[in-house]
Design a protein around this motif. Structure first.
Motif, PDB file in Angstrom:
ATOM      1  N   UNK A 246      84.640  25.450  58.017  1.00 31.70           N
ATOM      2  CA  UNK A 246      85.641  26.311  58.650  1.00 31.70           C
ATOM      3  C   UNK A 246      86.306  27.235  57.627  1.00 31.70           C
ATOM      4  N   UNK A 247      86.516  26.722  56.411  1.00 32.61           N
ATOM      5  CA  UNK A 247      87.103  27.558  55.358  1.00 32.61           C
ATOM      6  C   UNK A 247      86.171  28.717  55.006  1.00 32.61           C
ATOM      7  N   UNK A 248      84.878  28.403  54.869  1.00 28.24           N
ATOM      8  CA  UNK A 248      83.908  29.466  54.581  1.00 28.24           C
ATOM      9  C   UNK A 248      83.784  30.443  55.744  1.00 28.24           C
ATOM     10  N   UNK A 249      83.904  29.953  56.955  1.00 31.78           N
ATOM     11  CA  UNK A 249      83.839  30.838  58.114  1.00 31.78           C
ATOM     12  C   UNK A 249      85.045  31.783  58.148  1.00 31.78           C
ATOM     13  N   UNK A 250      86.220  31.254  57.805  1.00 34.54           N
ATOM     14  CA  UNK A 250      87.409  32.095  57.742  1.00 34.54           C
ATOM     15  C   UNK A 250      87.270  33.136  56.631  1.00 34.54           C
ATOM     16  N   UNK A 251      86.685  32.725  55.491  1.00 43.47           N
ATOM     17  CA  UNK A 251      86.458  33.674  54.394  1.00 43.47           C
ATOM     18  C   UNK A 251      85.465  34.752  54.817  1.00 43.47           C
ATOM     19  N   UNK A 252      84.471  34.351  55.588  1.00 41.16           N
ATOM     20  CA  UNK A 252      83.489  35.322  56.096  1.00 41.16           C
ATOM     21  C   UNK A 252      84.160  36.359  56.995  1.00 41.16           C
ATOM     22  N   UNK A 253      85.022  35.897  57.882  1.00 36.24           N
ATOM     23  CA  UNK A 253      85.715  36.812  58.787  1.00 36.24           C
ATOM     24  C   UNK A 253      86.594  37.794  58.016  1.00 36.24           C
ATOM     25  N   UNK A 254      87.315  37.284  57.008  1.00 29.17           N
ATOM     26  CA  UNK A 254      88.176  38.154  56.213  1.00 29.17           C
ATOM     27  C   UNK A 254      87.350  39.165  55.423  1.00 29.17           C
ATOM     28  N   UNK A 255      86.238  38.708  54.848  1.00 28.40           N
ATOM     29  CA  UNK A 255      85.375  39.608  54.078  1.00 28.40           C
ATOM     30  C   UNK A 255      84.716  40.640  54.995  1.00 28.40           C
ATOM     31  N   UNK A 256      84.405  40.239  56.216  1.00 27.43           N
ATOM     32  CA  UNK A 256      83.809  41.171  57.166  1.00 27.43           C
ATOM     33  C   UNK A 256      84.773  42.314  57.502  1.00 27.43           C
ATOM     34  N   UNK A 257      86.016  41.974  57.735  1.00 27.19           N
ATOM     35  CA  UNK A 257      87.030  43.008  57.999  1.00 27.19           C
ATOM     36  C   UNK A 257      87.156  43.941  56.792  1.00 27.19           C
ATOM     37  N   UNK A 258      87.168  43.330  55.589  1.00 26.99           N
ATOM     38  CA  UNK A 258      87.265  44.137  54.364  1.00 26.99           C
ATOM     39  C   UNK A 258      86.078  45.097  54.255  1.00 26.99           C
ATOM     40  N   UNK A 259      84.866  44.587  54.527  1.00 25.05           N
ATOM     41  CA  UNK A 259      83.675  45.443  54.442  1.00 25.05           C
ATOM     42  C   UNK A 259      83.732  46.593  55.441  1.00 25.05           C
ATOM     43  N   UNK A 260      84.142  46.302  56.655  1.00 27.57           N
ATOM     44  CA  UNK A 260      84.179  47.336  57.683  1.00 27.57           C
ATOM     45  C   UNK A 260      85.159  48.452  57.335  1.00 27.57           C
ATOM     46  N   UNK A 261      86.251  48.099  56.670  1.00 24.71           N
ATOM     47  CA  UNK A 261      87.259  49.103  56.310  1.00 24.71           C
ATOM     48  C   UNK A 261      86.864  49.852  55.045  1.00 24.71           C
ATOM     49  N   UNK A 262      86.501  49.105  54.005  1.00 30.63           N
ATOM     50  CA  UNK A 262      86.257  49.705  52.689  1.00 30.63           C
ATOM     51  C   UNK A 262      84.880  50.358  52.607  1.00 30.63           C
ATOM     52  N   UNK A 263      83.881  49.726  53.202  1.00 30.98           N
ATOM     53  CA  UNK A 263      82.510  50.227  53.074  1.00 30.98           C
ATOM     54  C   UNK A 263      82.033  51.008  54.306  1.00 30.98           C
ATOM     55  N   UNK A 264      82.979  51.411  55.124  1.00 30.37           N
ATOM     56  CA  UNK A 264      82.660  52.260  56.278  1.00 30.37           C
ATOM     57  C   UNK A 264      81.612  51.608  57.194  1.00 30.37           C
ATOM     58  N   UNK A 265      81.990  50.436  57.708  1.00 28.96           N
ATOM     59  CA  UNK A 265      81.182  49.707  58.695  1.00 28.96           C
ATOM     60  C   UNK A 265      79.838  49.226  58.142  1.00 28.96           C
ATOM     61  N   UNK A 266      79.781  49.030  56.827  1.00 36.80           N
ATOM     62  CA  UNK A 266      78.575  48.457  56.223  1.00 36.80           C
ATOM     63  C   UNK A 266      78.896  47.044  55.720  1.00 36.80           C
ATOM     64  N   UNK A 267      78.146  46.080  56.175  1.00 33.23           N
ATOM     65  CA  UNK A 267      78.370  44.680  55.795  1.00 33.23           C
ATOM     66  C   UNK A 267      77.559  44.362  54.541  1.00 33.23           C
ATOM     67  N   UNK A 268      78.223  43.839  53.523  1.00 32.80           N
ATOM     68  CA  UNK A 268      77.547  43.536  52.256  1.00 32.80           C
ATOM     69  C   UNK A 268      76.761  42.234  52.352  1.00 32.80           C
ATOM     70  N   UNK A 269      75.834  42.087  51.412  1.00 27.87           N
ATOM     71  CA  UNK A 269      75.007  40.879  51.388  1.00 27.87           C
ATOM     72  C   UNK A 269      75.803  39.612  51.135  1.00 27.87           C
ATOM     73  N   UNK A 270      76.842  39.691  50.309  1.00 27.08           N
ATOM     74  CA  UNK A 270      77.645  38.501  50.010  1.00 27.08           C
ATOM     75  C   UNK A 270      78.333  37.966  51.260  1.00 27.08           C
ATOM     76  N   UNK A 271      78.752  38.872  52.132  1.00 27.19           N
ATOM     77  CA  UNK A 271      79.401  38.436  53.376  1.00 27.19           C
ATOM     78  C   UNK A 271      78.414  37.668  54.246  1.00 27.19           C
TER      79      UNK A 271
END
Length: 298
Positions: A246-271
């Motif tokens: 669940x902790x990793x899933x929450x980190x995934x969700x937070x990183x996904x939001x970060x990617x969508x904002x910073x990388x213009x809707x592109x999801x990085x491999x680490x996410x």
């Protein structure tokens, strides 16, 4: 050794006493335990398991009257000695203690008397730590005990006390899980708690041991930690794995939001990798829980 009892009646208590290079004080310990049980009027046997002693302990035990002696061919650890002694015990109640004069073994009848329909195990919880390497042992044991309390969702005043009494019939299925070393006492505690067997704690005094300590601070603390995790994984894997997933899933969700904002809707491999790790761990937790439940029901 027995106190007078009717023919054919079962023994009340089996005391398992592991011995490793205890020649200087094991006779005193045997006398102290025997006197306490005899005075309490309990039928009993005292099983002394010599764990490959080299100081003459095994020769002394072999000639000591009134005890059952098991001589192991080599040193295999106190866990192995306790397991073998318990498997050969005939008493309805089994008592574990040490032969180094640290525990108040004159209180064994008191612990035995508190085993009833409510309690399946009674543990002597030490008020103080009188062992060696206190600067390392105290904080390490505290941290491991807090982890065990959280994993079992139960307060545990003393996780690895060597003085305890328990019902042999309840402990029988868990003897195969006992490790060879000191963490066997931790194992039997966690096995009872993880399977809904009530454990009672009775405050006791603990004094400096006679003879040389066999405790190795780094190795034995590491084994304690591993055994806590291993036992809870064995009986309740969801308690260990699901919080990680669940902790990793929450980190995934937070990183996904970060990617969508910073990388213009592109999801990085680490996410994606973190998300896959979270999914796999949660799936393993669910499968492991199903296996445990099925095994328990069988």
């Amino acid at each position: 050794m027995r106190t007078p009892s009717s023919a054919g009646s079962p023994l009340a208590v089996s005391v398992v006493l592991p011995c490793y290079n205890e020649r200087g004080h094991v006779e005193l310990e045997i006398k102290r335990i025997s006197a306490a049980l005899h005075e309490a009027g309990l039928s009993y046997e005292l099983i002394c398991v010599d764990d490959g002693s080299t100081d003459g302990t095994r020769e002394l035990l072999a000639t000591t009257p009134g005890i059952r002696t098991i001589l192991l061919p080599r040193n295999q650890g106190s866990g192995t000695a306790r397991r073998i002694g318990t498997q050969q015990a005939r008493g309805q109640v089994v008592v574990w203690t040490d032969a180094d004069m640290t525990y108040p073994n004159e209180r064994i009848p008191e612990l035995v008397a508190q085993l009833d329909d409510t309690w399946d195990q009674v543990v002597g919880a030490r008020r103080t730590e009188a062992g060696t390497h206190k600067l390392f042992r105290v904080p390490a044991k505290w941290a491991i005990r807090q982890l065990a309390c959280w994993l079992t969702n139960t307060p545990i005043p003393d996780l690895n006390s060597g003085l305890r009494a328990f019902k042999r019939s309840v402990a029988q299925p868990y003897l195969r899980l006992l490790p060879s070393g000191f963490s066997c006492v931790t194992t039997i505690t966690l096995a009872f708690l993880s399977n809904g067997h009530p454990v009672k704690y009775v405050p006791i005094d603990y004094v400096t041991r006679s003879g040389r300590s066999k405790f190795h601070p780094l190795r034995d603390a590491y084994n304690y930690l591993l055994q806590v995790l291993r036992m809870v994984m064995y009986f309740n894997p969801m308690r260990v794995l699901m919080p990680v997933g669940l902790t990793l899933m929450a980190a995934t969700a937070a990183k996904l939001v970060f990617d969508l904002i910073v990388h213009h809707f592109r999801v990085t491999g680490s996410t994606v990798l973190v998300g896959l790790a979270a999914f796999n761990i949660m799936a393993i937790a669910l499968l492991a829980d199903l296996v445990v439940r099925r095994t328990t029901n069988e």
